[in-house]
Design a protein around this motif. Structure first.
Motif, PDB file in Angstrom:
ATOM      1  N   GLU A 270      25.337 -10.090  23.854  1.00  0.00           N
ATOM      2  CA  GLU A 270      25.495  -8.960  22.943  1.00  0.00           C
ATOM      3  C   GLU A 270      24.147  -8.400  22.514  1.00  0.00           C
ATOM      4  OE1 GLU A 270      28.319  -7.225  21.338  1.00  0.00           O
ATOM      5  OE2 GLU A 270      28.875  -7.874  23.349  1.00  0.00           O
ATOM      6  N   ARG A 273      23.052  -6.169  25.297  1.00  0.00           N
ATOM      7  CA  ARG A 273      23.894  -4.968  25.339  1.00  0.00           C
ATOM      8  C   ARG A 273      23.534  -4.024  24.201  1.00  0.00           C
ATOM      9  NH1 ARG A 273      28.673  -2.850  23.065  1.00  0.00           N
ATOM     10  NH2 ARG A 273      29.015  -4.645  21.696  1.00  0.00           N
ATOM     11  N   LEU A 274      23.400  -4.586  22.999  1.00  0.00           N
ATOM     12  CA  LEU A 274      23.095  -3.746  21.847  1.00  0.00           C
ATOM     13  C   LEU A 274      21.704  -3.134  21.973  1.00  0.00           C
ATOM     14  CD1 LEU A 274      24.053  -2.707  19.114  1.00  0.00           C
ATOM     15  CD2 LEU A 274      23.071  -4.767  18.057  1.00  0.00           C
ATOM     16  N   GLU A 277      22.038  -0.126  24.200  1.00  0.00           N
ATOM     17  CA  GLU A 277      22.779   0.974  23.611  1.00  0.00           C
ATOM     18  C   GLU A 277      22.014   1.611  22.456  1.00  0.00           C
ATOM     19  OE1 GLU A 277      26.874   0.254  22.827  1.00  0.00           O
ATOM     20  OE2 GLU A 277      27.229  -0.732  24.751  1.00  0.00           O
ATOM     21  N   PRO A 336      31.202  -8.491  18.862  1.00  0.00           N
ATOM     22  CA  PRO A 336      31.144  -7.257  19.663  1.00  0.00           C
ATOM     23  C   PRO A 336      31.613  -6.021  18.911  1.00  0.00           C
ATOM     24  CG  PRO A 336      31.909  -9.061  21.028  1.00  0.00           C
ATOM     25  CD  PRO A 336      31.816  -9.602  19.628  1.00  0.00           C
ATOM     26  N   GLU A 337      32.703  -6.144  18.155  1.00  0.00           N
ATOM     27  CA  GLU A 337      33.216  -4.979  17.445  1.00  0.00           C
ATOM     28  C   GLU A 337      32.278  -4.555  16.311  1.00  0.00           C
ATOM     29  OE1 GLU A 337      35.463  -8.638  15.818  1.00  0.00           O
ATOM     30  OE2 GLU A 337      34.676  -7.893  17.746  1.00  0.00           O
ATOM     31  N   ASN A 339      28.956  -4.923  16.445  1.00  0.00           N
ATOM     32  CA  ASN A 339      27.856  -4.259  17.125  1.00  0.00           C
ATOM     33  C   ASN A 339      28.252  -2.846  17.551  1.00  0.00           C
ATOM     34  OD1 ASN A 339      26.471  -6.698  16.857  1.00  0.00           O
ATOM     35  ND2 ASN A 339      27.233  -7.446  18.829  1.00  0.00           N
ATOM     36  N   ASP A 340      29.521  -2.683  17.955  1.00  0.00           N
ATOM     37  CA  ASP A 340      30.018  -1.348  18.291  1.00  0.00           C
ATOM     38  C   ASP A 340      29.945  -0.419  17.071  1.00  0.00           C
ATOM     39  OD1 ASP A 340      30.585  -2.195  20.868  1.00  0.00           O
ATOM     40  OD2 ASP A 340      32.716  -2.545  20.476  1.00  0.00           O
ATOM     41  N   VAL A 343      26.407   0.996  16.647  1.00  0.00           N
ATOM     42  CA  VAL A 343      26.126   2.077  17.590  1.00  0.00           C
ATOM     43  C   VAL A 343      26.884   3.330  17.186  1.00  0.00           C
ATOM     44  CG1 VAL A 343      26.338   2.832  19.982  1.00  0.00           C
ATOM     45  CG2 VAL A 343      25.622   0.486  19.459  1.00  0.00           C
ATOM     46  N   ALA A 344      28.149   3.182  16.806  1.00  0.00           N
ATOM     47  CA  ALA A 344      28.954   4.349  16.420  1.00  0.00           C
ATOM     48  C   ALA A 344      28.354   5.062  15.210  1.00  0.00           C
ATOM     49  CB  ALA A 344      30.385   3.910  16.125  1.00  0.00           C
TER      50      ALA A 344
END
Length: 353
Positions: A270, A273-274, A277, A336-337, A339-340, A343-344
């Motif tokens: 993660e 990935r983060l 992003e 994960p959610e 971290n999403d 980004v959002a």
């Protein structure tokens, strides 16, 4: 150690005495349990250094039990090191800012001079000036050199060979304390195995991060047995609550460790990935590589980014008061959610623009 503490035996608590029995009437405790006690035996003072926990930690970190001092998180060990080794106004502490603030806090509380050798911000990220650290320690007569690896908040880690070389260079002068609070997330192995051969090397570890026991407040110092004995004499009589020790032992069982290792791998994935992003988010100037469970991020407008995240319910660490980080936030790696959601929230800035 401080000259005035040589021969200091500390407080001889009832549980430090090497006595056994079945009727305990030596510590002025209540003979009855509290009605809320669900079997922990909280009416009795705990073992100051629980043998089973020390043994479990020694196995986990690849050292001997006599090289382990258990305490209230890494913070207590930092404070004990500075108090036991540094004479106020004379014996310096060397640090490499921007870095974890408790080294400087403990130095100030003890009146120990603080010597700073700033990290260097380069193309590959922040780097430690090892030669500068060694020279500053010698010039200032420092007793302690703190190295955070992986470093908080900047994320870089130091190869063990370089840490060992620093300790060798300062042998007989200073103790090099390597803070491995985030060691589980790093690509480098621990330096703890070198302690036996290099007694001026010490390592800080904690159960607060990868082991998810932050509220239990358990950490340890791995060091030469002589240093462990010195610090134990300076430690509070009963540092570890029994319920926390029991939780730690359960959390260090093999089934629990298997889950922890899997979670560490998730965090590592993660993190990368983060990082990728975030680099594409509007207003992000730079995302630093990290070997911890966090990312240091520079923004065109860190205040606005902080506000956008907070408006979305995301709380990150504002690093703008730290040296060299006037435009930076530190973002821990979450689920994960979560971290999403980071980004959002930052991508929302593009839509608003």
């Amino acid at each position: 150690m401080r000259e005035d503490l040589r021969g200091f035996a500390g407080y001889s608590s009832a549980r430090r005495a090497a006595v056994t029995g079945s009727i305990w009437l030596n510590a002025n405790e209540s003979a009855w349990r509290n009605p809320a006690d669900a079997g922990t035996g909280a009416n009795r003072y705990p073992d100051p250094q629980p043998a089973e926990l020390r043994a479990r930690l020694a196995t986990l970190y690849g050292v001997r039990a006599e090289q382990v001092l258990v305490g209230r998180g890494s913070d207590e060990a930092i404070d004990l090191l500075v108090r036991a080794l540094c004479n106020p106004g004379r014996d310096a502490v060397v640090v490499a800012p921007p870095v974890f603030g408790m080294y400087a806090v403990s130095a100030r509380l003890q009146g120990a001079p603080l010597v700073e050798v700033p990290l260097r911000d380069g193309a590959a990220g922040f780097e430690l000036d090892l030669d500068g650290l060694a020279s500053a320690a010698v010039a200032s007569g420092a007793k302690l050199v703190f190295v955070c690896s992986p470093a908080n908040p900047t994320g870089q880690a130091v190869p063990p060979a370089d840490l060992l070389a620093l300790a060798r260079r300062l042998a007989g002068r200073a103790i090099v304390v390597v803070d491995e609070a985030y060691g589980e997330y790093s690509e480098y192995p621990s330096i703890a195995a070198e302690i036996s051969a290099q007694p001026n090397l010490a390592v800080l570890r904690t159960l607060s991060k990868a082991h998810a026991l932050a509220a239990a407040r358990i950490g340890c110092l791995l060091a030469d047995p002589a240093l462990v004995a010195v610090l134990r004499n300076c430690q509070a009589p009963y540092p570890l609550p029994s319920p926390c020790v029991q939780m730690a032992l359960a959390g260090l069982s093999e089934p629990a460790l298997a889950i922890t290792r899997a979670q560490v791998q998730t965090v590592r994935a993660e993190r990368e990935r983060l990082r990728a992003e975030l680099a594409g988010c509007p207003g992000v100037r730079r995302v630093y590589p990290s070997q911890g469970n966090y990312l240091l991020v520079r923004f065109d407008d860190a205040e606005a980014a902080f506000a956008r995240l907070l408006a979305a319910g995301v709380v990150v660490r504002d690093m703008r008061a730290s040296p060299q980080l006037g435009d930076a936030l530190r973002i821990s790696i979450g689920r994960p959610e979560e971290n999403d959601a980071v980004v959002a929230a930052l991508q929302a800035g593009r839509a608003a623009a």
